[in-house]
Write a protein that holds these residues in place. Structure first.
Motif, PDB file in Angstrom:
ATOM      1  N   LYS A  78       0.820  -1.207   0.000  1.00 31.47           N
ATOM      2  CA  LYS A  78       0.000   0.000   0.000  1.00 31.47           C
ATOM      3  C   LYS A  78       0.859   1.264   0.000  1.00 31.47           C
ATOM      4  CE  LYS A  78      -4.026  -2.026   0.062  1.00 31.47           C
ATOM      5  NZ  LYS A  78      -4.981  -1.874  -1.052  1.00 31.47           N
ATOM      6  N   TYR A  79       1.642   1.428  -1.047  1.00 30.57           N
ATOM      7  CA  TYR A  79       2.465   2.622  -1.160  1.00 30.57           C
ATOM      8  C   TYR A  79       2.867   2.830  -2.620  1.00 30.57           C
ATOM      9  CZ  TYR A  79       5.975  -1.100  -0.607  1.00 30.57           C
ATOM     10  OH  TYR A  79       6.701  -2.254  -0.715  1.00 30.57           O
ATOM     11  N   VAL A  80       3.393   4.027  -2.895  1.00 32.13           N
ATOM     12  CA  VAL A  80       3.852   4.392  -4.234  1.00 32.13           C
ATOM     13  C   VAL A  80       5.365   4.564  -4.198  1.00 32.13           C
ATOM     14  CG1 VAL A  80       3.784   6.131  -6.073  1.00 32.13           C
ATOM     15  CG2 VAL A  80       1.688   5.538  -4.824  1.00 32.13           C
ATOM     16  N   VAL A  81       6.043   3.875  -5.085  1.00 35.31           N
ATOM     17  CA  VAL A  81       7.495   3.986  -5.189  1.00 35.31           C
ATOM     18  C   VAL A  81       7.833   5.029  -6.258  1.00 35.31           C
ATOM     19  CG1 VAL A  81       9.654   2.809  -5.733  1.00 35.31           C
ATOM     20  CG2 VAL A  81       7.843   1.592  -4.497  1.00 35.31           C
ATOM     21  N   ILE A  82       8.636   6.024  -5.888  1.00 33.55           N
ATOM     22  CA  ILE A  82       9.120   7.034  -6.831  1.00 33.55           C
ATOM     23  C   ILE A  82      10.586   6.731  -7.120  1.00 33.55           C
ATOM     24  CG2 ILE A  82       9.419   9.481  -7.347  1.00 33.55           C
ATOM     25  CD1 ILE A  82       6.547   8.824  -6.836  1.00 33.55           C
ATOM     26  N   TYR A  83      10.892   6.392  -8.356  1.00 35.57           N
ATOM     27  CA  TYR A  83      12.266   6.111  -8.741  1.00 35.57           C
ATOM     28  C   TYR A  83      12.870   7.368  -9.368  1.00 35.57           C
ATOM     29  CZ  TYR A  83      16.200   3.779 -11.110  1.00 35.57           C
ATOM     30  OH  TYR A  83      17.454   3.415 -11.556  1.00 35.57           O
ATOM     31  N   ASN A  84      13.661   8.099  -8.587  1.00 36.19           N
ATOM     32  CA  ASN A  84      14.380   9.275  -9.098  1.00 36.19           C
ATOM     33  C   ASN A  84      15.635   8.778  -9.813  1.00 36.19           C
ATOM     34  OD1 ASN A  84      13.152  10.170  -6.174  1.00 36.19           O
ATOM     35  ND2 ASN A  84      12.901  11.759  -7.722  1.00 36.19           N
ATOM     36  N   ALA A  85      15.482   8.469 -11.085  1.00 38.25           N
ATOM     37  CA  ALA A  85      16.540   7.810 -11.844  1.00 38.25           C
ATOM     38  C   ALA A  85      17.623   8.797 -12.265  1.00 38.25           C
ATOM     39  CB  ALA A  85      15.943   7.127 -13.073  1.00 38.25           C
ATOM     40  N   ASP A 152       2.277   7.742   1.921  1.00 37.22           N
ATOM     41  CA  ASP A 152       2.635   6.398   1.477  1.00 37.22           C
ATOM     42  C   ASP A 152       3.575   6.415   0.269  1.00 37.22           C
ATOM     43  OD1 ASP A 152       0.779   7.480  -0.220  1.00 37.22           O
ATOM     44  OD2 ASP A 152      -0.459   5.676  -0.392  1.00 37.22           O
ATOM     45  N   VAL A 153       4.455   7.424   0.192  1.00 38.59           N
ATOM     46  CA  VAL A 153       5.418   7.529  -0.898  1.00 38.59           C
ATOM     47  C   VAL A 153       6.813   7.174  -0.383  1.00 38.59           C
ATOM     48  CG1 VAL A 153       6.610   9.136  -2.442  1.00 38.59           C
ATOM     49  CG2 VAL A 153       4.126   9.228  -2.229  1.00 38.59           C
ATOM     50  N   VAL A 154       7.512   6.324  -1.113  1.00 38.41           N
ATOM     51  CA  VAL A 154       8.912   6.025  -0.805  1.00 38.41           C
ATOM     52  C   VAL A 154       9.740   6.277  -2.056  1.00 38.41           C
ATOM     53  CG1 VAL A 154       8.368   4.332   0.964  1.00 38.41           C
ATOM     54  CG2 VAL A 154       8.664   3.576  -1.387  1.00 38.41           C
ATOM     55  N   HIS A 155      10.925   6.835  -1.869  1.00 32.73           N
ATOM     56  CA  HIS A 155      11.808   7.135  -2.986  1.00 32.73           C
ATOM     57  C   HIS A 155      12.944   6.118  -3.048  1.00 32.73           C
ATOM     58  CE1 HIS A 155      10.326  11.271  -3.984  1.00 32.73           C
ATOM     59  NE2 HIS A 155       9.868  11.175  -2.748  1.00 32.73           N
ATOM     60  N   ILE A 156      13.371   5.802  -4.262  1.00 35.45           N
ATOM     61  CA  ILE A 156      14.542   4.957  -4.469  1.00 35.45           C
ATOM     62  C   ILE A 156      15.398   5.584  -5.566  1.00 35.45           C
ATOM     63  CG2 ILE A 156      13.313   2.849  -3.805  1.00 35.45           C
ATOM     64  CD1 ILE A 156      13.287   2.097  -6.819  1.00 35.45           C
ATOM     65  N   SER A 157      16.639   5.137  -5.670  1.00 35.83           N
ATOM     66  CA  SER A 157      17.502   5.616  -6.745  1.00 35.83           C
ATOM     67  C   SER A 157      18.720   4.710  -6.863  1.00 35.83           C
ATOM     68  CB  SER A 157      17.936   7.065  -6.498  1.00 35.83           C
ATOM     69  OG  SER A 157      18.540   7.608  -7.655  1.00 35.83           O
ATOM     70  N   MET A 158      19.548   4.996  -7.865  1.00 31.75           N
ATOM     71  CA  MET A 158      20.843   4.341  -8.064  1.00 31.75           C
ATOM     72  C   MET A 158      21.844   5.433  -8.397  1.00 31.75           C
ATOM     73  SD  MET A 158      20.699   0.866  -7.944  1.00 31.75           S
ATOM     74  CE  MET A 158      22.182   0.462  -8.867  1.00 31.75           C
ATOM     75  N   ILE A 159      23.064   5.325  -7.859  1.00 34.46           N
ATOM     76  CA  ILE A 159      24.112   6.267  -8.225  1.00 34.46           C
ATOM     77  C   ILE A 159      25.392   5.501  -8.516  1.00 34.46           C
ATOM     78  CG2 ILE A 159      23.126   8.149  -6.874  1.00 34.46           C
ATOM     79  CD1 ILE A 159      25.302   7.729  -4.801  1.00 34.46           C
ATOM     80  N   ARG A 160      26.390   6.211  -9.013  1.00 33.69           N
ATOM     81  CA  ARG A 160      27.684   5.603  -9.305  1.00 33.69           C
ATOM     82  C   ARG A 160      28.785   6.622  -9.052  1.00 33.69           C
ATOM     83  NH1 ARG A 160      27.807   4.986 -15.852  1.00 33.69           N
ATOM     84  NH2 ARG A 160      29.731   3.852 -15.385  1.00 33.69           N
ATOM     85  N   ASN A 161      30.030   6.191  -9.168  1.00 33.05           N
ATOM     86  CA  ASN A 161      31.156   7.094  -9.063  1.00 33.05           C
ATOM     87  C   ASN A 161      30.917   8.299  -9.971  1.00 33.05           C
ATOM     88  OD1 ASN A 161      33.777   8.239 -10.123  1.00 33.05           O
ATOM     89  ND2 ASN A 161      34.612   6.843  -8.581  1.00 33.05           N
ATOM     90  N   PRO A 162      30.888   9.525  -9.408  1.00 27.43           N
ATOM     91  CA  PRO A 162      30.530  10.703 -10.208  1.00 27.43           C
ATOM     92  C   PRO A 162      31.415  10.934 -11.423  1.00 27.43           C
ATOM     93  CG  PRO A 162      30.417  11.221  -7.883  1.00 27.43           C
ATOM     94  CD  PRO A 162      31.052   9.869  -7.982  1.00 27.43           C
ATOM     95  N   PHE A 242      14.094   8.673   1.234  1.00 28.74           N
ATOM     96  CA  PHE A 242      14.510   7.529   0.412  1.00 28.74           C
ATOM     97  C   PHE A 242      14.613   6.293   1.295  1.00 28.74           C
ATOM     98  CE2 PHE A 242      15.590  10.980  -2.297  1.00 28.74           C
ATOM     99  CZ  PHE A 242      15.616  10.486  -3.600  1.00 28.74           C
ATOM    100  N   ILE A 243      14.114   5.189   0.780  1.00 26.45           N
ATOM    101  CA  ILE A 243      14.262   3.946   1.535  1.00 26.45           C
ATOM    102  C   ILE A 243      15.586   3.281   1.222  1.00 26.45           C
ATOM    103  CG2 ILE A 243      13.124   2.418  -0.172  1.00 26.45           C
ATOM    104  CD1 ILE A 243      11.798   1.027   2.267  1.00 26.45           C
ATOM    105  N   PHE A 244      16.106   3.536   0.012  1.00 24.32           N
ATOM    106  CA  PHE A 244      17.401   2.959  -0.362  1.00 24.32           C
ATOM    107  C   PHE A 244      17.889   3.573  -1.666  1.00 24.32           C
ATOM    108  CE2 PHE A 244      19.881  -0.535  -2.475  1.00 24.32           C
ATOM    109  CZ  PHE A 244      20.978  -0.463  -1.624  1.00 24.32           C
TER     110      PHE A 244
END
Length: 331
Positions: A78-85, A152-162, A242-244
């Motif tokens: 019961k939540y919405v995942v926001i992927y800030n890509a 009920d919003v959770v954010h996720i993302s992925m990063i790398r060596n800048p 962000f959850i992760f």
């Protein structure tokens, strides 16, 4: 006779109205296109000036009483995942893997490139879209961080060596990837130039057509005006909203942690990712990329102060990542 003439007059008037309506609609469409193009040159100055005030006044204070979200498992659906890509951080690999999971689970998916363009219309449209989205929901795009009026919003993302991201982004913009995707709008001045040959690397703006990493975690394009405050705000947003955030260099461990933290929505993600990589790894690889010289890297690190701020966020996230990796005993 008079009635016939009256009918002809009415018909002509209606025809005139329809033609007028067409031109009005056409002009509105063209104006909308112009607005998207001219946003950063005109309207953006007004809105970003207003947002920069909140950035300087300490937006991080809004999270003083908020419970930390990062690294806390969330059960149910019961939540919405926001992927800030973040661009060039493996988003298509993650999306392809998630789609294979979400179709049979009836997750409401909303992925659009248009919403990645920072205009007032797109910002309000995205807010309305997220606000009305049913759960479980998933929204993705190269979107800046934003706070939505629902709990009920959770954010996720992925990063790398800048630095690696910067090089990959440059060659992707020039040549695209093996799957044929590329940035057709990339400035022609850079065509055919290797990363080492860019004299512009020594100027204050650094890299051409670059999305600053801090923008993805603050939602404010004017992070350059006060980067130290932007870093503090980004860290606050990461911990509280962000959850992760996964690490590209440790993709397998990242998808395993996603599964641990969002067990119902992302159950089976590691297997789905392995399948995606088996089928599409070469498609997502940037073509014609070369490794820059040590001299170029040293010059970039010395002159591009914003890259150093990006590294501060990167190592902050990586420390959190290593803690979760140890907690979940993931090798």
């Amino acid at each position: 006779m008079a009635s016939t003439k009256a009918l002809e007059t009415i018909a002509q008037f209606l025809l005139f109205l329809s033609i007028l309506s067409f031109f009005i609609s056409y002009n509105d469409l063209e104006q909308a296109k112009f607005d998207r193009i001219s946003w950063k040159y005109a309207d953006f100055k007004r809105v970003s000036k207003r947002r920069s005030v909140s950035l300087r006044s300490g937006d991080e204070s809004r999270d003083k009483n908020k419970t930390r979200m990062y690294g806390i498992p969330k059960t149910g659906m019961k939540y919405v995942v926001i992927y800030n890509a973040v661009s060039k951080c493996g988003s298509r690999s993650l999306l392809s893997s998630l789609y294979s999971l979400y179709t049979p689970r009836e997750v409401h998916v909303d992925v659009t490139r248009v919403l990645s363009i920072p205009t007032p219309y797109n910002a309000s449209f995205l807010l309305r879209r997220v606000q009305s989205m049913k759960t479980p929901g998933f929204v993705s795009g190269h979107l800046p961080f934003n706070i939505y009026a629902r709990d009920d919003v959770v954010h996720i993302s992925m990063i790398r060596n800048p630095l690696e991201r910067l090089i990959s982004l440059y060659y992707f913009n020039l040549y695209g990837d093996a799957g044929g995707l590329r940035n057709k709008e990339f400035d022609k001045r850079w065509q055919g130039k290797k990363f080492d040959s860019l004299e512009e690397l020594s100027n204050k703006d650094g890299y051409p057509q670059r999305q600053n990493l801090l923008w993805f975690f603050t939602g404010d394009e004017r992070v350059r005006d006060d980067p130290e405050r932007a870093v503090a705000l980004a860290k606050s947003n990461i911990l509280n909203h962000f959850i992760f955030i996964g690490i590209l260099e440790e993709y397998n461990a990242s998808v395993a942690i996603f599964e641990k933290l969002l067990p119902q929505v992302m159950n089976g993600l590691p297997s789905a990712y392995n399948k995606t990589m088996t089928e599409r790894r070469d498609m997502y690889r940037t073509v014609n990329r070369t490794t820059p010289s040590t001299k170029t890297i040293e010059m970039l690190m010395e002159n591009d102060k914003f890259l150093n701020y990006e590294f501060e966020i990167y190592y902050f996230v990586k420390q959190l990542f290593m803690e979760l990796k140890k907690t979940f005993q993931i090798s």
